[in-house]
Design a protein around this motif. Structure first.
Motif, PDB file in Angstrom:
ATOM      1  N   PRO A 213      11.361  36.799  -7.248  1.00 42.23           N
ATOM      2  CA  PRO A 213      10.103  37.182  -7.027  1.00 42.23           C
ATOM      3  C   PRO A 213       8.990  36.059  -6.680  1.00 42.23           C
ATOM      4  CG  PRO A 213      10.503  37.094  -9.448  1.00 42.23           C
ATOM      5  CD  PRO A 213      11.960  36.733  -8.721  1.00 42.23           C
ATOM      6  N   VAL A 214       8.059  36.768  -5.847  1.00 43.23           N
ATOM      7  CA  VAL A 214       6.964  35.770  -5.369  1.00 43.23           C
ATOM      8  C   VAL A 214       6.057  35.480  -6.572  1.00 43.23           C
ATOM      9  CG1 VAL A 214       7.043  36.532  -3.048  1.00 43.23           C
ATOM     10  CG2 VAL A 214       5.719  37.771  -4.376  1.00 43.23           C
ATOM     11  N   SER A 215       5.983  36.298  -7.685  1.00 42.15           N
ATOM     12  CA  SER A 215       5.072  35.952  -8.766  1.00 42.15           C
ATOM     13  C   SER A 215       5.670  34.829  -9.590  1.00 42.15           C
ATOM     14  CB  SER A 215       5.006  37.149  -9.771  1.00 42.15           C
ATOM     15  OG  SER A 215       6.429  37.408 -10.166  1.00 42.15           O
ATOM     16  N   TYR A 216       7.019  34.406  -9.143  1.00 41.43           N
ATOM     17  CA  TYR A 216       7.310  32.946  -9.906  1.00 41.43           C
ATOM     18  C   TYR A 216       6.561  31.977  -9.194  1.00 41.43           C
ATOM     19  CZ  TYR A 216      10.653  29.349 -10.978  1.00 41.43           C
ATOM     20  OH  TYR A 216      11.218  28.138 -11.504  1.00 41.43           O
ATOM     21  N   PHE A 217       6.464  31.792  -8.090  1.00 43.42           N
ATOM     22  CA  PHE A 217       5.730  30.626  -7.487  1.00 43.42           C
ATOM     23  C   PHE A 217       4.227  30.688  -7.852  1.00 43.42           C
ATOM     24  CE2 PHE A 217       9.663  31.491  -4.992  1.00 43.42           C
ATOM     25  CZ  PHE A 217      10.171  30.222  -5.004  1.00 43.42           C
ATOM     26  N   THR A 218       3.679  31.602  -8.125  1.00 41.37           N
ATOM     27  CA  THR A 218       2.336  31.532  -8.509  1.00 41.37           C
ATOM     28  C   THR A 218       1.975  31.403  -9.912  1.00 41.37           C
ATOM     29  OG1 THR A 218       2.286  33.957  -8.836  1.00 41.37           O
ATOM     30  CG2 THR A 218       1.763  33.018  -6.614  1.00 41.37           C
ATOM     31  N   GLY A 219       3.023  31.721 -10.842  1.00 38.89           N
ATOM     32  CA  GLY A 219       2.967  31.631 -12.228  1.00 38.89           C
ATOM     33  C   GLY A 219       3.575  30.193 -12.873  1.00 38.89           C
ATOM     34  N   LYS A 220       4.663  29.513 -12.347  1.00 36.47           N
ATOM     35  CA  LYS A 220       5.293  28.534 -12.721  1.00 36.47           C
ATOM     36  C   LYS A 220       5.469  27.530 -11.866  1.00 36.47           C
ATOM     37  CE  LYS A 220       8.708  31.587 -15.314  1.00 36.47           C
ATOM     38  NZ  LYS A 220      10.045  31.849 -15.600  1.00 36.47           N
ATOM     39  N   PRO A 221       5.616  26.140 -12.232  1.00 29.07           N
ATOM     40  CA  PRO A 221       5.396  24.971 -11.276  1.00 29.07           C
ATOM     41  C   PRO A 221       6.816  24.892 -10.514  1.00 29.07           C
ATOM     42  CG  PRO A 221       5.744  24.093 -13.934  1.00 29.07           C
ATOM     43  CD  PRO A 221       5.412  25.717 -13.635  1.00 29.07           C
ATOM     44  N   PHE A 222       6.698  24.509  -9.452  1.00 28.43           N
ATOM     45  CA  PHE A 222       8.087  24.118  -8.777  1.00 28.43           C
ATOM     46  C   PHE A 222       7.624  22.996  -7.883  1.00 28.43           C
ATOM     47  CE2 PHE A 222       5.359  26.879  -6.288  1.00 28.43           C
ATOM     48  CZ  PHE A 222       5.474  26.572  -4.850  1.00 28.43           C
ATOM     49  N   GLU A 223       8.857  22.432  -7.315  1.00 29.41           N
ATOM     50  CA  GLU A 223       8.841  21.344  -6.382  1.00 29.41           C
ATOM     51  C   GLU A 223       9.056  21.622  -4.869  1.00 29.41           C
ATOM     52  OE1 GLU A 223      11.562  18.117  -7.224  1.00 29.41           O
ATOM     53  OE2 GLU A 223      11.374  18.280  -9.335  1.00 29.41           O
ATOM     54  N   ASN A 224       7.804  21.115  -4.232  1.00 30.99           N
ATOM     55  CA  ASN A 224       7.810  21.497  -2.750  1.00 30.99           C
ATOM     56  C   ASN A 224       8.093  20.106  -1.818  1.00 30.99           C
ATOM     57  OD1 ASN A 224       7.398  22.058  -0.122  1.00 30.99           O
ATOM     58  ND2 ASN A 224       5.897  23.739  -0.553  1.00 30.99           N
ATOM     59  N   TRP A 225       9.173  19.886  -1.425  1.00 36.03           N
ATOM     60  CA  TRP A 225       9.120  18.512  -0.892  1.00 36.03           C
ATOM     61  C   TRP A 225       8.821  18.563   0.360  1.00 36.03           C
ATOM     62  CZ3 TRP A 225      15.071  16.614  -2.240  1.00 36.03           C
ATOM     63  CH2 TRP A 225      14.992  16.674  -3.597  1.00 36.03           C
ATOM     64  N   SER A 226       8.402  19.486   0.779  1.00 32.63           N
ATOM     65  CA  SER A 226       7.836  19.601   2.442  1.00 32.63           C
ATOM     66  C   SER A 226       6.157  19.426   2.483  1.00 32.63           C
ATOM     67  CB  SER A 226       8.320  20.707   3.177  1.00 32.63           C
ATOM     68  OG  SER A 226       9.835  20.838   3.270  1.00 32.63           O
TER      69      SER A 226
END
Length: 370
Positions: free
Chosen positions: A231-244
């Motif tokens: 779910p897109v809410s995961y990317f607004t509520g939890k930290p994640f690595e964006n290598w780009s």
């Protein structure tokens, strides 16, 4: 004779008029596309020919079907008119979606032809995709509402529904809290530039590339061709690595656990040779240093750079494989498991002077002392 001629004129005339108008519109768009090849809008608008013809044919029949004066048409005049109205609304929605899609794709194509920044292209592509989905959803909702309003029974029911709209809104808001959260998170991702189509990300320990972004979910393609739907809410509520983020160029490390007798100067020379022979290395930077040590071994870190995540993985694997093979073949004493079996030879450092050769006078002095 008139009984057959009148329906033939009505239906045949409607079909011929539709085909003629569709051909004329397609001819105009084809000529405009030939005169302005730098603008793909005219060529994309040609895909609207079919919904346009359906709309024209339905509108023509809706205006002239009573002129047939058939008994069946006069008997079911209301039902036929209702069906033609529903088809007219659906065809109009279809045409609007096609026109919006052509306009959005044309704008993205012109932007992509004038921009060489991959990060900006991924950002605009994500926004364009979500905008198109929003436009489609709005058109469908409006078309369904227009279809329902054509039924008199539903219009009367609508008055009672509006009276209880407050209670229904509260119940719907509570029931669809998760869906609405994902919807607003989709807007935040599209226009907040958090993650874009084509970005390399690490989520829940999985490395992959963002393949699709919708209003409610996001699909990540992993290195082994699996698809992770989140779910897109995961990317607004939890930290994640964006290598780009901030550019696709990356720096990676390769760690070796070696004996204290490992030939570090020779390893640096060998690392440089390996990278020069590796197409995945972008030539920006490299290094080799001891980062940790203990009583039995030391940790040697090799640093390499690459233009993107795929090349970085390839470069790291090449360095790891070829360096270990070189150590096994030429310096087995450097490996922790073989340190006691193969004593380390004395190797001069990169700045050590070579041993001095004894002169004839020195050898004579030694012989006299003997």
């Amino acid at each position: 004779m008139e009984h057959l001629l009148r329906p033939l004129i009505v239906f045949g005339g409607s079909v011929l008029l539709t085909l003629a108008l569709g051909w004329a519109v397609d001819l105009v768009l084809r000529r405009a596309d030939g005169r302005h090849p730098e603008t793909p809008l005219w060529g994309l608008l040609r895909r609207c020919r079919l919904p346009l013809q359906v709309l024209l044919l339905t509108a023509t029949l809706r205006s002239t079907y009573r002129q047939t004066r058939w008994a069946v048409v006069e008997t079911y005049q209301g039902a036929i008119g209702q069906v033609l109205t529903l088809v007219l609304i659906a065809a109009g929605a279809w045409l609007v979606v096609r026109i919006a899609s052509a306009a959005v794709e044309s704008a993205y194509a012109r932007y992509a032809s004038s921009t060489r920044d991959p990060a900006r292209l991924r950002r605009v592509r994500t926004q364009v995709t979500l905008i198109m989905r929003i436009v489609t959803a709005v058109v469908i909702v409006v078309a369904v509402a227009a279809i329902l309003m054509t039924f008199s029974d539903l219009r009367s029911i609508g008055a009672s529904l509006l009276a209880s709209a407050g209670i229904i809104g509260i119940v719907a808001g509570v029931a669809a809290q998760s869906t609405l959260g994902n919807l607003f998170a989709g807007f935040q991702i599209a226009f907040g530039d958090m993650v874009r189509i084509g970005d390399t990300v690490v989520v829940d320990g999985e490395w992959g590339v963002v393949e699709e972004v919708t209003l409610t979910f996001l699909a990540v393609r992993t290195w082994d061709e699996r698809r992770i739907t989140m779910p897109v809410s995961y990317f607004t509520g939890k930290p994640f690595e964006n290598w780009s983020r901030g550019g696709a160029q990356l720096t990676g490390t390769v760690l070796f656990q070696l004996a204290h007798t490992a030939p570090l100067p020779l390893m640096r020379e060998r690392l440089h040779e390996i990278l020069l022979d590796c197409p995945a290395w972008d030539g920006r930077s490299w290094s080799l240093a001891v980062t940790d040590t203990n009583a039995t071994a030391m940790e040697v870190r090799a640093v390499v750079t690459a233009k993107d995540a795929d090349d970085l993985w390839t470069a790291r694997c090449a360095v790891r494989e070829r360096m270990i093979a070189w150590l096994v073949a030429h310096h087995p004493y450097a490996l922790p498991g073989t340190a006691a079996e193969a004593p380390a030879p004395e190797l001069p450092g990169p700045r050590d002077e070579p041993p001095r050769t004894a002169s004839a006078a020195d050898r004579a002095d030694g012989a006299d002392r003997d």
